[in-house]
Design a protein around this motif. Structure first.
Motif, PDB file in Angstrom:
ATOM      1  N   LEU A 200     -32.507 -33.093  -7.156  1.00 32.33           N
ATOM      2  CA  LEU A 200     -31.783 -31.866  -7.511  1.00 32.33           C
ATOM      3  C   LEU A 200     -32.725 -30.711  -7.799  1.00 32.33           C
ATOM      4  O   LEU A 200     -32.366 -29.543  -7.618  1.00 32.33           O
ATOM      5  CB  LEU A 200     -30.896 -32.110  -8.740  1.00 32.33           C
ATOM      6  CG  LEU A 200     -29.623 -32.941  -8.519  1.00 32.33           C
ATOM      7  CD1 LEU A 200     -28.920 -33.180  -9.849  1.00 32.33           C
ATOM      8  CD2 LEU A 200     -28.690 -32.267  -7.527  1.00 32.33           C
ATOM      9  N   THR A 217     -19.096 -24.619 -16.930  1.00 32.17           N
ATOM     10  CA  THR A 217     -19.775 -24.445 -15.646  1.00 32.17           C
ATOM     11  C   THR A 217     -19.925 -22.982 -15.263  1.00 32.17           C
ATOM     12  O   THR A 217     -20.697 -22.662 -14.364  1.00 32.17           O
ATOM     13  CB  THR A 217     -19.006 -25.180 -14.537  1.00 32.17           C
ATOM     14  OG1 THR A 217     -17.670 -24.652 -14.454  1.00 32.17           O
ATOM     15  CG2 THR A 217     -18.933 -26.671 -14.832  1.00 32.17           C
ATOM     16  N   THR A 224     -27.995 -23.138  -9.287  1.00 28.49           N
ATOM     17  CA  THR A 224     -27.460 -24.444  -9.683  1.00 28.49           C
ATOM     18  C   THR A 224     -26.154 -24.738  -8.959  1.00 28.49           C
ATOM     19  O   THR A 224     -25.933 -25.856  -8.476  1.00 28.49           O
ATOM     20  CB  THR A 224     -27.248 -24.487 -11.205  1.00 28.49           C
ATOM     21  OG1 THR A 224     -28.520 -24.394 -11.853  1.00 28.49           O
ATOM     22  CG2 THR A 224     -26.575 -25.776 -11.633  1.00 28.49           C
ATOM     23  N   LEU A 228     -25.758 -27.945  -6.369  1.00 21.86           N
ATOM     24  CA  LEU A 228     -24.804 -29.019  -6.630  1.00 21.86           C
ATOM     25  C   LEU A 228     -23.746 -29.103  -5.536  1.00 21.86           C
ATOM     26  O   LEU A 228     -23.370 -30.206  -5.100  1.00 21.86           O
ATOM     27  CB  LEU A 228     -24.136 -28.806  -7.988  1.00 21.86           C
ATOM     28  CG  LEU A 228     -25.055 -28.930  -9.211  1.00 21.86           C
ATOM     29  CD1 LEU A 228     -24.283 -28.620 -10.489  1.00 21.86           C
ATOM     30  CD2 LEU A 228     -25.682 -30.306  -9.297  1.00 21.86           C
ATOM     31  N   THR A 231     -25.498 -30.467  -2.325  1.00 15.76           N
ATOM     32  CA  THR A 231     -25.889 -31.865  -2.529  1.00 15.76           C
ATOM     33  C   THR A 231     -24.682 -32.786  -2.427  1.00 15.76           C
ATOM     34  O   THR A 231     -24.719 -33.812  -1.733  1.00 15.76           O
ATOM     35  CB  THR A 231     -26.561 -32.043  -3.901  1.00 15.76           C
ATOM     36  OG1 THR A 231     -27.765 -31.269  -3.945  1.00 15.76           O
ATOM     37  CG2 THR A 231     -26.905 -33.507  -4.149  1.00 15.76           C
TER      38      THR A 231
END
Length: 442
Positions: A200, A217, A224, A228, A231
């Motif tokens: 990450l 969040t 970020t 995410l 990924t």
């Protein structure tokens, strides 16, 4: 002496590579009598420092325990970041850091700025220790309970594979890598968890640590969120694709039950994130899987972590550029944020240089060997993206070809870092504007 922090980072990795090569040349590093050939030591040291995992010899039998320990140390230093480690030691010893040290650490960790480095360094250290220790304990207990290893052997195997996994290195202490654990979820799943966390990127992990209490969040940075999102998409998409293409292949998933097929499909979708472990023989996979894995390897993992490749943020930024161009938007928008034009230029530059490196390396290795093109491209992409997966041709390439792979591994580990750092800190501002030109595109 050095005008730019990126020069310090490159020099540090070169020095570590040289030291690692010299240590592996010592007779004590070999399992048998005599010392290792120079190219073998150089290739292994570079693969370890660049956390790649490609090998020309069997790590389990060719190197002694001392040699394996040297490889493990090179993996840890290379994955953690040489200048990051040096800066962390300086911070612990003196409790303060000079501006040059902060700039150098920022160039390697991709911290937001020099003032952000201390928090990032402490976070990086804590995450590394906790993840590696946790995975090492889990693997040690499994090796001890299920495979009748002694406590010493089980602990060594657990620690080695935990460090190798978190640093996305792919080195294993078994002659067939992890093929002996094809259906063992208690070995494969902890390794994939360590790979994903390490892949990450440290800035994302540090930010997630800071925001874990609020669980909000909305406070996450754009970096970020993009990391995410991409990924997760690649992990899910890669699992579905690889499982589907290998489902009936008698050389891989064919003989397994549905549960084990899903397990191994997941495991081998995680590996192209630049980890490099394998629980099956990549020489037996279908052409579709080979091509899909090449694409996954080239994209890679998160920025400023242990992963290599193009990086997921680079890929998704270029995706949003395409979306904006198709829609006719003036600005590139992602998650209600306008992406800076400098970031777009950086992403384009890194992507094109990556394509050039893979294509150029493939052409050169094709000239130097008589091996199939698809195997050569797989090997070249694996080296540049610091993955470590191979169809088994690495020892057959010969010393000239192995030196090409050494260069690609070093370029893949340091090229994007050096390039982006230079673009971030060296911006030339013209005091005049040139007339516009409009060449035809497409």
């Amino acid at each position: 002496m050095f005008r730019h922090p990126a020069q310090v980072v490159v020099t540090a990795f070169l020095v570590a590579d040289v030291i690692g090569t010299l240590l592996l040349l010592l007779p004590v590093s070999r399992a048998d009598e005599g010392d290792a050939p120079f190219v073998t030591a150089l290739f292994t040291a570079t693969s370890a420092v660049c956390v790649t995992g490609l090998t020309t010899v069997d790590t389990a039998t060719y190197w002694s325990t001392t040699g394996q320990a040297i490889i493990l140390a090179l993996i840890q230093v290379g994955g953690f970041g040489i200048m990051t480690l040096a800066s962390l030691i300086a911070l612990f010893l003196s409790r303060r850091m000079g501006l040059r040290t902060r700039l150098t650490a920022a160039a390697e960790t991709r911290a937001i700025g020099p003032g952000d480095v201390r928090r990032v360094l402490r976070g990086v250290f804590l995450i590394t220790v906790v993840v590696e220790a946790t995975i090492a304990v889990m693997l040690t207990l499994r090796f001890r309970a299920e495979y009748d290893d002694s406590w010493a052997t089980a602990t060594w195997h657990g620690v080695f594979h935990a460090v190798s996994a978190f640093n996305n290195a792919g080195f294993a202490l078994f002659s067939d890598n992890l093929m002996g654990f094809l259906t063992d979820a208690f070995v494969l799943l902890p390794i994939t968890v360590a790979i994903i966390i390490g892949g990450l990127g440290f800035p994302v992990l540090v930010e997630l640590m800071r925001s874990r209490r609020s669980r909000n969040t909305r406070t996450w940075s754009l970096h970020t969120r993009l990391t995410l999102l991409m990924t997760g998409a690649l992990l899910v998409g890669g699992t579905l694709f690889i499982t589907a293409t290998e489902w009936g292949n008698p050389g891989t998933l064919g003989p397994l039950g549905p549960g084990d097929k899903l397990l191994d499909g997941w495991f081998h979708a995680v590996q192209p994130r630049t980890a490099g472990f394998n629980a099956w023989d990549y020489g037996e996979v279908t052409d579709e899987t080979l091509l899909g894995t090449i694409l996954l390897m080239f994209v890679g993992g998160g920025s400023a972590g242990t992963a290599g490749g193009l990086k997921v943020t680079t890929f998704i930024v270029l995706f949003f550029v395409i979306v904006a161009e198709v829609r006719g938007d003036r600005d590139v928008i992602a998650f209600d944020r306008r992406i800076d034009h400098r970031v777009i230029r950086q992403a384009t530059t890194v992507a094109l240089l990556g394509v050039a490196a893979v294509v150029g390396g493939t052409m050169l290795l094709t000239e130097l060997t008589d091996l199939p093109l698809q195997d050569v491209m797989f090997e070249t992409t694996s080296a540049f993206a610091t993955v470590g997966l191979s169809t088994g041709i690495t020892p057959q390439i010969g010393e000239p070809g192995q030196l090409v792979l050494v260069f690609l591994m070093f370029l893949g580990r340091l090229g994007p870092i050096t390039l982006v750092s230079a673009l971030d800190l060296c911006e030339n501002t013209r005091r005049y504007t040139l007339p516009e030109g409009a060449p035809l595109i497409g």
